[in-house]
Design an enzyme around this catalytic site. Structure first.
Site, PDB file in Angstrom:
ATOM      1  N   LYS A 181      88.526  75.066  68.859  1.00 58.32           N
ATOM      2  CA  LYS A 181      89.831  75.342  69.459  1.00 58.32           C
ATOM      3  C   LYS A 181      90.499  74.019  69.801  1.00 58.32           C
ATOM      4  O   LYS A 181      90.183  73.386  70.800  1.00 58.32           O
ATOM      5  CB  LYS A 181      89.714  76.194  70.725  1.00 58.32           C
ATOM      6  CG  LYS A 181      91.087  76.730  71.175  1.00 58.32           C
ATOM      7  CD  LYS A 181      91.166  76.980  72.658  1.00 58.32           C
ATOM      8  CE  LYS A 181      91.515  75.754  73.452  1.00 58.32           C
ATOM      9  NZ  LYS A 181      92.905  75.238  73.229  1.00 58.32           N
ATOM     10  N   GLU A 248      82.906  65.394  77.768  1.00 55.85           N
ATOM     11  CA  GLU A 248      83.460  64.030  77.793  1.00 55.85           C
ATOM     12  C   GLU A 248      84.792  64.118  78.507  1.00 55.85           C
ATOM     13  O   GLU A 248      85.746  64.708  77.998  1.00 55.85           O
ATOM     14  CB  GLU A 248      83.621  63.508  76.360  1.00 55.85           C
ATOM     15  CG  GLU A 248      83.790  61.999  76.290  1.00 55.85           C
ATOM     16  CD  GLU A 248      85.225  61.567  76.509  1.00 55.85           C
ATOM     17  OE1 GLU A 248      85.523  61.074  77.631  1.00 55.85           O
ATOM     18  OE2 GLU A 248      86.044  61.731  75.599  1.00 55.85           O
ATOM     19  N   CYS A 282      91.479  58.251  77.060  1.00 54.32           N
ATOM     20  CA  CYS A 282      90.582  58.303  78.222  1.00 54.32           C
ATOM     21  C   CYS A 282      89.980  56.940  78.534  1.00 54.32           C
ATOM     22  O   CYS A 282      89.517  56.707  79.654  1.00 54.32           O
ATOM     23  CB  CYS A 282      89.489  59.342  78.006  1.00 54.32           C
ATOM     24  SG  CYS A 282      88.448  59.017  76.559  1.00 54.32           S
ATOM     25  N   GLU A 385      93.229  59.741  87.722  1.00 51.76           N
ATOM     26  CA  GLU A 385      93.578  59.455  86.328  1.00 51.76           C
ATOM     27  C   GLU A 385      95.041  59.805  86.097  1.00 51.76           C
ATOM     28  O   GLU A 385      95.450  60.954  86.231  1.00 51.76           O
ATOM     29  CB  GLU A 385      92.689  60.251  85.376  1.00 51.76           C
ATOM     30  CG  GLU A 385      92.942  59.905  83.922  1.00 51.76           C
ATOM     31  CD  GLU A 385      92.026  60.649  82.967  1.00 51.76           C
ATOM     32  OE1 GLU A 385      91.539  60.023  82.007  1.00 51.76           O
ATOM     33  OE2 GLU A 385      91.805  61.854  83.175  1.00 51.76           O
TER      34      GLU A 385
END
Length: 481
Positions: A181, A248, A282, A385
């Protein structure tokens, strides 16, 4: 590869199940980030579509898993050949779908996507197993590894095909079949690439398609790349089935710049590590700690260099950055800049300081590289973040302080150290709480070695051996003779 045909003005995607494109009754609008206009309609899949994809993957599993690693490797090479042969089409689609600069898609995303297949086609041929002899008992024990079954793969929107193939390649190389997906915001390149029967692609949102996949009892493992918040939901919803998880997740990655650093190389690389792909990686640097004796010089030169990092029309070969993924994400990133200013931070360039000049039709989600100073370590801008073209620069005094402050967040994905002192480089790298530490460089990857984070940056590792172990079950066999 399907043709890039459209229905009137919108490209209409279909799920890919059992080697066939299957229409969906419901769709989601997907936007061109550079214009802010709808250009694509993505299936809004739910339990029914996921069920069909899992069934197709189960049916394909016996034949695929019985093939030798060399036979499976040939298929992976063919998939790489497909991507290479259509590199420019994939690059154009990725740039339009995600907003990134065409140069980045052409030189990073798509070549790496092909290489992922070639790498795992080769690495699958070279794994070994364990053997132990117990002569005093007349017994020998050895291990074998077997594919697990149907692998559920959920990939993000920032590096769409790059990170999707990073999951598909090791999964099918090990003999599993796949239900993948991709993000509903960046689905086109996944739709363009398919492997009949072995890889099934179901498009849709996390709460519908994603949850149906995570909660499916016949999907024994989930590999996910994305936010820490989503990972918590995946962990909770998969727990009743004791699924194997590879997560992750996000990062708040520091760069530590010591007074003996090569500033020319450091500044050029740190601008790239802070702002590449609009800061939507990231591994991007979002906290820069600079030794106080060189802090004024570094800040001045870094701001000058950041202003040269061109944000522009994604199709312009001279643009380094394009548009951010969505209006909502742009507002979120801008909100962090406003928060920093409210807390006393100084914005040196970018958002609210410099003007962005774009042609009239490109009124999408653009933001200039933004450098902020005078922010406290406890600030949300230093703790959370941001995932955009924003980085904070602050001074430090001494090695111990630098490591302590760099570790003072809940994330631990990567870090960068800049120093000519070899002893310091090793000491600091060992002291940093991160799954990956670069010294005097950034984004140099050996795919043989583990990749992943600590703390809230994830669970598990990816790479040649680590991915092979994740996508296989190990069995110990004892033979008495």
């Amino acid at each position: 590869m399907p043709k890039m045909a459209d229905n009137r003005t919108h490209l209409i995607l279909e799920n890919y199940i059992g080697g066939k494109f299957v229409p969906c009754a419901r769709h989601i609008d997907s936007y061109d980030p550079s214009t802010g206009e709808v250009y694509c309609r993505v299936p809004d899949s739910d339990t029914e579509e996921v069920e069909a994809a899992v069934k197709a993957a189960q049916e394909a599993f016996p034949d695929w898993s019985s093939r030798s690693p060399a036979e499976r490797g040939k298929v992976l090479h063919k998939l790489a050949d497909l991507i290479d042969a259509h590199l420019e089409e994939f690059a154009q689609a990725e740039s339009k779908d995600q907003g990134k600069a065409i140069t980045f898609a052409r030189t990073v995303d798509i070549p790496r996507s092909a290489y992922n297949f070639r790498f795992f086609a080769s690495s699958i041929l070279h794994h070994t197993t364990d053997c132990s002899q117990m002569d005093h008992l007349g017994c020998m024990s050895y291990t074998v590894r077997s594919p697990v079954g149907v692998a559920g793969l959920i990939s993000p929107w920032n590096l769409p095909l790059y990170l999707l193939t990073w999951k598909i390649a090791p999964a099918i190389a090990a003999g599993n079949t796949v239900v993948a997906k991709p993000s509903e915001m960046t689905s086109v390149t996944a739709w363009m690439m398919h492997a009949p029967g072995v890889v099934n692609i179901v498009f849709g949102t996390g709460p519908r398609a994603g949850d149906a996949l995570v909660s499916h009892p016949d999907v024994p493992l989930i590999s996910f790349t994305g936010s820490t918040a989503t990972a918590r939901v995946i962990t909770e919803h998969s727990a009743p089935y004791c699924k194997r998880l590879s997560l992750e997740l996000g990062g708040k990655n520091p760069a530590l710049v010591f007074q003996d650093a090569d500033l020319d190389e450091c500044i050029a690389t740190t601008v790239r590590s802070s702002f590449s792909n609009q800061g939507e990686i990231c591994l991007c640097t979002s906290r820069i700690f600079v030794e106080r004796s060189i802090y004024p010089e570094f800040l001045k030169r870094f701001v000058e260099a950041a202003r040269q990092w061109k944000t522009g029309v994604p199709t312009d070969n001279g643009s380094y950055n394009g548009a951010l993924i969505s209006k909502e994400h742009l507002e979120k990133v801008r909100g962090y800049v406003k928060l920093a200013q409210a807390e006393g931070g100084q914005v040196h360039c970018g958002e609210g300081v410099d003007a962005l000049d774009l042609p009239e039709r490109y009124r999408g989600f653009f933001m200039l590289p933004t450098v902020i100073s005078d922010v406290a370590d406890a600030s949300r801008c230093m703790q959370e973040e941001i995932f955009g073209p924003v980085t904070c620069v602050v001074p430090f005094d001494g090695e111990d302080e630098a490591v302590r402050r760099a570790n003072g967040v809940r994330y631990g994905l990567s870090a960068t150290v800049w120093s000519r002192d070899v002893g310091r480089v090793h000491r600091v790298a060992r002291g940093l709480q991160a799954g990956l530490v670069w010294t005097n460089c950034w984004l140099i990857r050996d795919l043989n070695l583990p990749f992943g984070g600590v703390k809230d940056s994830g669970i598990g590792r990816e790479g040649a051996r680590d991915s092979y172990h994740f996508f296989t079950e190990v069995k110990t066999i004892a033979v008495k003779h």
